[in-house]
Enzyme design. Structure first.
Site, mmCIF file in Angstrom:
data_model
loop_
_atom_site.group_PDB
_atom_site.id
_atom_site.type_symbol
_atom_site.label_atom_id
_atom_site.label_comp_id
_atom_site.label_asym_id
_atom_site.label_seq_id
_atom_site.Cartn_x
_atom_site.Cartn_y
_atom_site.Cartn_z
ATOM 1 N N TYR A 49 4.144 -3.084 24.853
ATOM 2 C CA TYR A 49 4.699 -1.742 25.096
ATOM 3 C C TYR A 49 3.901 -1.003 26.166
ATOM 4 O O TYR A 49 4.461 -0.295 26.997
ATOM 5 C CB TYR A 49 4.767 -0.937 23.784
ATOM 6 C CG TYR A 49 6.044 -1.236 23.032
ATOM 7 C CD1 TYR A 49 6.086 -2.237 22.066
ATOM 8 C CD2 TYR A 49 7.230 -0.580 23.352
ATOM 9 C CE1 TYR A 49 7.262 -2.561 21.425
ATOM 10 C CE2 TYR A 49 8.425 -0.898 22.704
ATOM 11 C CZ TYR A 49 8.441 -1.894 21.742
ATOM 12 O OH TYR A 49 9.617 -2.228 21.123
ATOM 13 N N ARG A 69 5.095 -2.239 29.420
ATOM 14 C CA ARG A 69 6.417 -1.658 29.735
ATOM 15 C C ARG A 69 6.274 -0.195 30.106
ATOM 16 O O ARG A 69 6.921 0.297 31.029
ATOM 17 C CB ARG A 69 7.340 -1.792 28.519
ATOM 18 C CG ARG A 69 7.834 -3.183 28.269
ATOM 19 C CD ARG A 69 8.724 -3.226 27.039
ATOM 20 N NE ARG A 69 9.984 -2.511 27.240
ATOM 21 C CZ ARG A 69 10.839 -2.266 26.248
ATOM 22 N NH1 ARG A 69 10.552 -2.645 25.013
ATOM 23 N NH2 ARG A 69 11.968 -1.642 26.471
ATOM 24 N N GLN A 98 20.578 3.956 24.916
ATOM 25 C CA GLN A 98 19.797 2.983 24.153
ATOM 26 C C GLN A 98 18.429 2.794 24.815
ATOM 27 O O GLN A 98 17.575 2.080 24.281
ATOM 28 C CB GLN A 98 20.524 1.637 24.092
ATOM 29 C CG GLN A 98 21.874 1.705 23.384
ATOM 30 C CD GLN A 98 22.667 0.443 23.570
ATOM 31 O OE1 GLN A 98 22.549 -0.515 22.789
ATOM 32 N NE2 GLN A 98 23.466 0.413 24.612
ATOM 33 N N ASN A 99 18.273 3.387 25.982
ATOM 34 C CA ASN A 99 17.037 3.192 26.745
ATOM 35 C C ASN A 99 15.922 4.094 26.216
ATOM 36 O O ASN A 99 16.182 5.186 25.707
ATOM 37 C CB ASN A 99 17.283 3.481 28.233
ATOM 38 C CG ASN A 99 18.326 2.544 28.829
ATOM 39 O OD1 ASN A 99 18.581 1.479 28.254
ATOM 40 N ND2 ASN A 99 18.941 2.951 29.916
ATOM 41 N N HIS A 137 17.372 4.812 20.478
ATOM 42 C CA HIS A 137 16.337 3.831 20.103
ATOM 43 C C HIS A 137 14.944 4.375 20.318
ATOM 44 O O HIS A 137 13.976 3.615 20.415
ATOM 45 C CB HIS A 137 16.539 2.527 20.902
ATOM 46 C CG HIS A 137 17.800 1.813 20.543
ATOM 47 N ND1 HIS A 137 18.325 0.789 21.275
ATOM 48 C CD2 HIS A 137 18.664 2.003 19.516
ATOM 49 C CE1 HIS A 137 19.445 0.372 20.707
ATOM 50 N NE2 HIS A 137 19.679 1.101 19.653
ATOM 51 N N CYS A 189 2.501 8.029 13.796
ATOM 52 C CA CYS A 189 1.592 7.345 12.869
ATOM 53 C C CYS A 189 2.409 6.470 11.921
ATOM 54 O O CYS A 189 3.540 6.790 11.560
ATOM 55 C CB CYS A 189 0.785 8.381 12.047
ATOM 56 S SG CYS A 189 -0.376 7.594 10.905
ATOM 57 N N CYS A 246 1.096 8.826 8.242
ATOM 58 C CA CYS A 246 1.327 10.281 8.082
ATOM 59 C C CYS A 246 2.445 10.719 9.033
ATOM 60 O O CYS A 246 3.033 9.881 9.716
ATOM 61 C CB CYS A 246 0.022 11.039 8.356
ATOM 62 S SG CYS A 246 -0.443 11.148 10.094
ATOM 63 N N CYS A 303 -4.588 6.799 14.353
ATOM 64 C CA CYS A 303 -4.273 8.212 14.118
ATOM 65 C C CYS A 303 -5.527 8.911 13.593
ATOM 66 O O CYS A 303 -6.462 8.256 13.118
ATOM 67 C CB CYS A 303 -3.158 8.267 13.070
ATOM 68 S SG CYS A 303 -2.676 9.935 12.593
ATOM 69 N N ALA A 360 25.670 0.389 38.431
ATOM 70 C CA ALA A 360 25.638 1.824 38.091
ATOM 71 C C ALA A 360 25.332 2.673 39.325
ATOM 72 O O ALA A 360 25.979 3.704 39.566
ATOM 73 C CB ALA A 360 24.579 2.038 37.015
#
Ligand code: APR
Length: 238
Positions: free
Chosen positions: A64, A67, A97-98, A115, A123, A126, A143, A226
Site C-alpha cells: 500500500y 501504491r 471504486q478507486n 472502497h 486503527c 480503537c 496506533c 476515459a
C-alpha cells in the site's frame, strides 16, 4: 461519439458516474485486471484481504505504501477533470471504486469512495482514523493505543462503509443518466449500481476500452478511453 444521446444528456438533471481503475489508468496508475494490471505482478488474495493483512502486515503495508507513493506522484487526467467541470452545468455525483482521491483532486465535490481511501488510515482496534500526513517511522505503523494501524480501504470479503453504500444506491436510483467509466464490473456490490440505475429508467452509458459483462445492456457503449471520451461530454453540455 455522444451524438446519439446528446438530447438525453442536455435534458438530464442529474448525471451519476460510476468509475473504476480505468479512469486513473491515463494518470499512470495501473489497473487491476487490464493487461498492465497490478494483479499480474501481485496475487490479490495475498495483499487485499484481512487474513493476508494479519498473516503478513508488513508485506501488505509495503504494497500500500508503494501504491500510495505512486498515487501521490500521479495527477488527475482529462477524464477526471471533465467530470469535475460538468458540475458547472449539471447535478453530478461520482461513485468511485478507486482509492486514489484523483476525482477530489480534479475538483469533484460529490464523490462517494465505495472502497475507501489510500490516504487515510484507521486503527485495527480503537476508533482512531486520520489522513496520512507524513512517512511512518515503522511498518506496520502502530496506533497510540498500541495496536496496528491499517489502510482505510475495503478488502475482499469486507463490507463497504454502510453510509457510503446506502448513499451510492440512492444516487444510482435517482439519476437520469449513468456513465460507467473504466471498470470491469466484476467486483460486487459496486457492480450492482448500474442495475439500480437501469431499474430506475436511467439512460445507461459505458466508457471502456474493452467489453464488460454489461456492455450489451448499455444504451451506448463507447469503446474508447476515459481521457478521450469525457472531455467531449463537456463540449456537449457547456
Ligand atoms: N479508459 C477507460 N477504460 C479503461 C482504461 C482507460 N484508459 N484503461 C483500462 N480501462 C478499463 C479496462 O478495460 C477494465 O475494464 O478499465 C477497467 C479496469 O478494470 P479493473 O482493473 O478490474 O478495475 P476495477 O473495475 O476498478 O476493479 C474493481 O476490484 O481489485 C478490486 O478493489 C479493487 O476497486 C477495485 C475493484
Amino acid at each position: 461519439m455522444w451524438d446519439v444521446i446528446s438530447d438525453k444528456l442536455r435534458q438530464a438533471k442529474k448525471i451519476v458516474f460510476v468509475t473504476g481503475a480505468g479512469i486513473s489508468q491515463e494518470s499512470g496508475i495501473p489497473t487491476f485486471r487490464g493487461k498492465d494490471g497490478f494483479w499480474r505482478k501481485y496475487d490479490p488474495m495475498k495483499l487485499a484481504t484481512i487474513d493476508a493483512f494479519y498473516e503478513d502486515p508488513k508485506l501488505v503495508w509495503e504494497w500500500y505504501e508503494e501504491r500510495r507513493k505512486n498515487i501521490l506522484d500521479a495527477n488527475p487526467n482529462p477524464g477526471h477533470v471533465a467530470i469535475a467541470e460538468l458540475e458547472k452545468y449539471k447535478q453530478i455525483s461520482v461513485l468511485t471504486q478507486n482509492i486514489d482521491g484523483l476525482h477530489q483532486r480534479a475538483g469533484s465535490s460529490s464523490v462517494y469512495e465505495l472502497h475507501g481511501s489510500i490516504i487515510t488510515i484507521r486503527c485495527t482496534v480503537c476508533d482512531f482514523n486520520d489522513k496520512i500526513t507524513s512517512e511512518f517511522s515503522q511498518i506496520p505503523p502502530l496506533c497510540k493505543c498500541g495496536n496496528m494501524l491499517r489502510p482505510d480501504v475495503v478488502w475482499f470479503g469486507e463490507a463497504l462503509p454502510q453510509k457510503v453504500w446506502e448513499s451510492a444506491i440512492e444516487e444510482a436510483r435517482s439519476c437520469d443518466v449513468m456513465v460507467v467509466v473504466g471498470t470491469s464490473l466484476v467486483v460486487s456490490p459496486a457492480n450492482l449500481l448500474p442495475v439500480y440505475a437501469r431499474q430506475n429508467g436511467a439512460t445507461m452509458v459505458e466508457v471502456n476500452i474493452d467489453q464488460t459483462p454489461m456492455s450489451s445492456s448499455m444504451y451506448l457503449s463507447l469503446r474508447t478511453s476515459a481521457a478521450k471520451a469525457l472531455p467531449r461530454l463537456v463540449d456537449i453540455l457547456s
